[in-house]
Design a protein around this motif. Structure first.
Motif, PDB file in Angstrom:
ATOM      1  N   VAL A  20     -52.049  44.118  58.040  1.00 34.91           N
ATOM      2  CA  VAL A  20     -52.360  45.417  58.514  1.00 34.91           C
ATOM      3  C   VAL A  20     -51.760  46.624  57.969  1.00 34.91           C
ATOM      4  CG1 VAL A  20     -52.125  46.197  61.029  1.00 34.91           C
ATOM      5  CG2 VAL A  20     -52.499  43.851  60.521  1.00 34.91           C
ATOM      6  N   ALA A  21     -50.501  46.594  57.708  1.00 37.36           N
ATOM      7  CA  ALA A  21     -49.771  47.802  57.227  1.00 37.36           C
ATOM      8  C   ALA A  21     -50.503  48.170  55.918  1.00 37.36           C
ATOM      9  CB  ALA A  21     -48.314  47.604  57.298  1.00 37.36           C
ATOM     10  N   GLY A  22     -50.697  47.119  54.971  1.00 37.52           N
ATOM     11  CA  GLY A  22     -51.189  47.404  53.711  1.00 37.52           C
ATOM     12  C   GLY A  22     -52.443  47.779  53.565  1.00 37.52           C
ATOM     13  N   SER A  23     -53.323  48.072  54.776  1.00 38.51           N
ATOM     14  CA  SER A  23     -54.651  48.746  54.589  1.00 38.51           C
ATOM     15  C   SER A  23     -54.906  49.933  54.074  1.00 38.51           C
ATOM     16  CB  SER A  23     -55.309  48.718  55.931  1.00 38.51           C
ATOM     17  OG  SER A  23     -56.616  49.383  55.893  1.00 38.51           O
ATOM     18  N   ALA A  24     -55.396  50.129  52.882  1.00 38.16           N
ATOM     19  CA  ALA A  24     -55.218  51.527  52.050  1.00 38.16           C
ATOM     20  C   ALA A  24     -56.293  52.512  52.581  1.00 38.16           C
ATOM     21  CB  ALA A  24     -55.265  51.300  50.589  1.00 38.16           C
ATOM     22  N   SER A  25     -57.203  52.144  53.410  1.00 42.75           N
ATOM     23  CA  SER A  25     -58.393  52.824  54.024  1.00 42.75           C
ATOM     24  C   SER A  25     -57.837  53.735  55.128  1.00 42.75           C
ATOM     25  CB  SER A  25     -59.589  52.072  54.454  1.00 42.75           C
ATOM     26  OG  SER A  25     -59.130  51.119  55.236  1.00 42.75           O
ATOM     27  N   LYS A  26     -56.774  53.685  55.795  1.00 40.14           N
ATOM     28  CA  LYS A  26     -56.280  54.301  56.717  1.00 40.14           C
ATOM     29  C   LYS A  26     -54.733  54.700  56.827  1.00 40.14           C
ATOM     30  CE  LYS A  26     -58.008  51.308  59.698  1.00 40.14           C
ATOM     31  NZ  LYS A  26     -58.670  50.764  61.079  1.00 40.14           N
ATOM     32  N   LEU A  27     -54.268  55.842  57.391  1.00 37.33           N
ATOM     33  CA  LEU A  27     -52.782  55.950  57.589  1.00 37.33           C
ATOM     34  C   LEU A  27     -52.261  54.955  58.653  1.00 37.33           C
ATOM     35  CD1 LEU A  27     -52.646  59.769  57.484  1.00 37.33           C
ATOM     36  CD2 LEU A  27     -51.996  57.978  55.544  1.00 37.33           C
ATOM     37  N   PRO A  28     -51.192  54.411  58.534  1.00 38.29           N
ATOM     38  CA  PRO A  28     -50.663  53.541  59.507  1.00 38.29           C
ATOM     39  C   PRO A  28     -50.563  54.347  60.862  1.00 38.29           C
ATOM     40  CG  PRO A  28     -49.219  53.565  57.725  1.00 38.29           C
ATOM     41  CD  PRO A  28     -50.075  54.811  57.577  1.00 38.29           C
ATOM     42  N   ALA A  29     -51.209  53.581  62.030  1.00 40.01           N
ATOM     43  CA  ALA A  29     -51.293  54.295  63.172  1.00 40.01           C
ATOM     44  C   ALA A  29     -49.941  53.665  63.933  1.00 40.01           C
ATOM     45  CB  ALA A  29     -52.419  53.607  64.136  1.00 40.01           C
ATOM     46  N   MET A  30     -49.284  54.578  64.790  1.00 44.11           N
ATOM     47  CA  MET A  30     -48.154  54.008  65.577  1.00 44.11           C
ATOM     48  C   MET A  30     -48.459  53.201  66.565  1.00 44.11           C
ATOM     49  SD  MET A  30     -46.032  57.576  65.610  1.00 44.11           S
ATOM     50  CE  MET A  30     -47.507  58.524  66.410  1.00 44.11           C
ATOM     51  N   LEU A  31     -47.517  52.282  66.726  1.00 43.19           N
ATOM     52  CA  LEU A  31     -47.751  50.847  67.742  1.00 43.19           C
ATOM     53  C   LEU A  31     -47.734  51.396  69.085  1.00 43.19           C
ATOM     54  CD1 LEU A  31     -48.060  47.632  68.031  1.00 43.19           C
ATOM     55  CD2 LEU A  31     -45.498  47.639  67.708  1.00 43.19           C
TER      56      LEU A  31
END
Length: 398
Positions: free
Chosen positions: A12-23
């Motif tokens: 999930v965190a390694g998805s390069a297509s989007k910035l990490p959304a806050m949990l």
């Protein structure tokens, strides 16, 4: 191969297509869906208990506190999140919002009959729902956020189990205390009954009109023997830390009823009523502990003498019906005001204005009959009285 949780976070965190959304945003946006998933998991386990109470005072509160913890950690003073959810590492419990609500949740689960396993599953359901929905939505969150989720779950489960166990120990101790008091009440009640009968017999014998070898003398003798047996049996029970040892033997029903009549006639006259005893087939027999059965029928008679109206009749009869022997005691108390016959068998319950005694006689009678493999039931005759029936297996004299 990486652990399942690590795969989830890395993927999930390694998805390069989007910035990490806050949990915390993910949890806020999908709060209703996560609660619904938890409800579905609880329903699948099909354990007894009110789902609304379990969730409304547990997982929903925990979810809101988890969101609050994550929000604080995203702020300028991240360590203040410990005030909401407590520090990691276990050890000495630390007061926090999550700790207090988790303790309350553990207490509520115990009060509603849930097990420790269900308590742990409760929090595990939310963890699985969060990770499962995050994968489905391809919603990334960081390793730090995942660590916070685990810390909150650990603290909540620890606090809930601690309170659950603490309260359960209190419940067990209370039940033991109640059982001891009830047992002590049984003993005192029986002791008083036998002593009262012996005292009445002795008073009659003092008048000089009857002798030691009379029926009244037999009543006195029987009462003293019962006192001795009661004490012996109680001492034995203390030594073995168990229930009363039932000593069954086959004996004549007619002889048994005759002995009851001799003991009860005196009390009937003192109470101002008449005892009528029907003739018993001399071939009938029962296999029971004679003392326990004598105590049971004696308590039924004493109850009848106490509540039957002055100048009326108490009837005692014993007869066979198919493969059963029925012993009935009928009074003319006028019937029960509420008609709830089962309430009569509860310890310390008295259904009349006469509050003499402890309200234990019928409870003792039922316990004694059931110890002999029989049943004791009651019927209300509105406006007339009550009938108490002891049901035992039928035997014949050799």
């Amino acid at each position: 191969m990486k652990p399942a949780t690590a795969i989830h976070v890395t993927t999930v965190a390694g998805s390069a297509s989007k910035l990490p959304a806050m949990l915390h945003r993910f949890l806020t946006d999908h709060r209703s869906e996560l609660i619904a998933r938890c409800r579905a998991k609880v329903a699948l386990r099909a354990l007894p208990g009110p789902l609304a109470i379990e969730l409304d005072h547990g997982i929903t509160v925990f979810l809101d506190q988890l969101i609050k913890t994550l929000q604080v950690e995203e702020g300028v003073e991240p360590l203040r999140s410990r005030e909401v959810s407590g520090p990691s590492g276990g050890g000495q419990p630390v007061l926090s919002e999550m700790g207090k609500s988790a303790a309350a949740h553990g207490r509520e689960l115990l009060e509603n009959g849930f097990t420790v396993e269900e308590l742990v599953h409760d929090y595990g359901d939310l963890c699985q729902s969060i990770t499962g929905l995050a994968l489905e939505q391809d919603s990334p969150f960081t390793m730090e956020e995942f660590r916070t989720l685990n810390r909150c779950l650990d603290n909540a489960i620890a606090n809930a189990i601690t309170e659950y166990t603490y309260q359960r120990d209190f419940v067990v101790a209370d039940r033991q205390a109640i059982a001891f008091k009830e047992h002590l009440g049984y003993f005192a009640h029986e002791l008083r009954n036998h002593l009262s009968t012996a005292t009445l017999a002795l008073m009659v014998m003092k008048t000089g009109n009857v002798g030691v070898n009379s029926a009244t003398g037999a009543v006195l003798d029987r009462s003293l023997v019962n006192l001795r047996n009661l004490i012996d049996r109680s001492l034995s029970e203390v030594r073995m830390n168990a229930g009363v040892d039932v000593r069954q033997k086959v004996f004549s029903l007619a002889s048994f009823i005759g002995e009851l009549k001799s003991a009860a006639d005196l009390e009937a006259s003192v109470k101002g009523c008449t005892l009528r005893v029907a003739e018993v087939d001399p071939e009938l027999a029962v296999d029971a502990d004679r003392d326990l059965l004598f105590s049971a029928v004696g308590n039924l008679l004493q109850n009848a003498f106490k509540y039957t109206r002055p100048g009326t009749e108490v009837r005692l009869q014993a007869y066979a019906a198919a493969d059963r022997i029925l012993v009935e005691v009928k009074d003319e108390c006028g019937g029960l005001p509420g008609g709830d016959v089962e309430a009569l068998f509860m310890p310390f319950v008295q259904a009349d204005e006469d509050r003499s005694g402890l309200g234990l006689g019928l409870a003792i009678a039922r316990r004694s009959v059931e110890a002999n493999g029989g049943h004791l039931r009651a019927r209300d005759l509105p406006g007339r009285g009550c009938v108490f029936t002891i049901d035992l297996p039928r035997l014949s004299m050799p």
